[in-house]
Design a protein around this motif. Sequence first.
Motif, PDB file in Angstrom:
ATOM      1  N   ALA A 134      19.703  24.723  53.992  1.00 35.41           N
ATOM      2  CA  ALA A 134      18.581  25.301  54.727  1.00 35.41           C
ATOM      3  C   ALA A 134      17.358  24.438  54.495  1.00 35.41           C
ATOM      4  O   ALA A 134      17.142  23.929  53.399  1.00 35.41           O
ATOM      5  CB  ALA A 134      18.316  26.725  54.266  1.00 35.41           C
ATOM      6  N   VAL A 178      24.311  32.604  53.666  1.00 37.32           N
ATOM      7  CA  VAL A 178      23.411  32.114  54.711  1.00 37.32           C
ATOM      8  C   VAL A 178      21.990  32.637  54.486  1.00 37.32           C
ATOM      9  O   VAL A 178      21.006  31.932  54.742  1.00 37.32           O
ATOM     10  CB  VAL A 178      23.942  32.475  56.119  1.00 37.32           C
ATOM     11  CG1 VAL A 178      23.940  33.987  56.348  1.00 37.32           C
ATOM     12  CG2 VAL A 178      23.163  31.755  57.201  1.00 37.32           C
ATOM     13  N   LEU A 207      18.898  25.635  59.732  1.00 39.97           N
ATOM     14  CA  LEU A 207      20.091  25.747  58.894  1.00 39.97           C
ATOM     15  C   LEU A 207      21.164  24.792  59.389  1.00 39.97           C
ATOM     16  O   LEU A 207      21.425  24.713  60.588  1.00 39.97           O
ATOM     17  CB  LEU A 207      20.630  27.182  58.927  1.00 39.97           C
ATOM     18  CG  LEU A 207      21.921  27.449  58.148  1.00 39.97           C
ATOM     19  CD1 LEU A 207      21.677  27.356  56.643  1.00 39.97           C
ATOM     20  CD2 LEU A 207      22.492  28.813  58.514  1.00 39.97           C
ATOM     21  N   GLN A 212      18.525  30.152  52.960  1.00 41.63           N
ATOM     22  CA  GLN A 212      17.282  30.188  53.737  1.00 41.63           C
ATOM     23  C   GLN A 212      16.143  30.800  52.926  1.00 41.63           C
ATOM     24  O   GLN A 212      14.999  30.336  53.000  1.00 41.63           O
ATOM     25  CB  GLN A 212      17.500  30.957  55.042  1.00 41.63           C
ATOM     26  CG  GLN A 212      18.422  30.192  55.994  1.00 41.63           C
ATOM     27  CD  GLN A 212      18.627  30.903  57.309  1.00 41.63           C
ATOM     28  OE1 GLN A 212      17.919  30.632  58.279  1.00 41.63           O
ATOM     29  NE2 GLN A 212      19.587  31.813  57.351  1.00 41.63           N
TER      30      GLN A 212
END
Length: 196
Positions: A108, A45, A121, A49
């Motif tokens: 993202a 994650v 996201l 990003q």
Amino acid sequence: MSRNNMIVLASGSPRRAELLLQIGVEFQIVPADIDETPKPNELAVDYVQRMAAEKAVTVARLFPDRVVLAADTSVIVDGEIWGKPLDRQHAKVMLAGLSGRSHQVMTALAVFCGGGVALELNVTEVEFAVLTPEQIDTYIASGDADDKAGAYGIQGVAGCFVKHLSGSYSGVMGLPLYETAVLLGKAGIILEPANE
């Protein structure tokens, strides 16, 4: 959309360009050239990003007064980041690893505007059917797996591999349209229905 509102798309992905055209966004393509190596122990994650933000900032240096849209998509299997296959043998291993099980597709988005970056996201759960070795070989031979995260593109023949999807179809393609509209709206670009 006026010429002044033309954004810069920091991606060479034909799928992303196709999706932007679909929602009536005018854009100039300027792919970002950055190092896409994950950092040691970097969570997926955080990785996607970071990649989207770095792409947006890199291209925004060339166009400081324009809205720059960037994206990064990764397939996530058991927390592990699967990017594009290194070669066709690697693609075969990837597809065999996706066969008969679920994975996540994380995309993202980053928009650079007015000196700052805004992020969104999208996470989609995708379940594959069990794939035969023949299906995998045929798909890889088509060349469609070559440049895609997780070695497949849902918009092509590989769409037949997807047993169930929970989330955003366009997100799996690489540009979740809802989040794209939200970010562009924050940058002052409001999407309007096309006049038929």
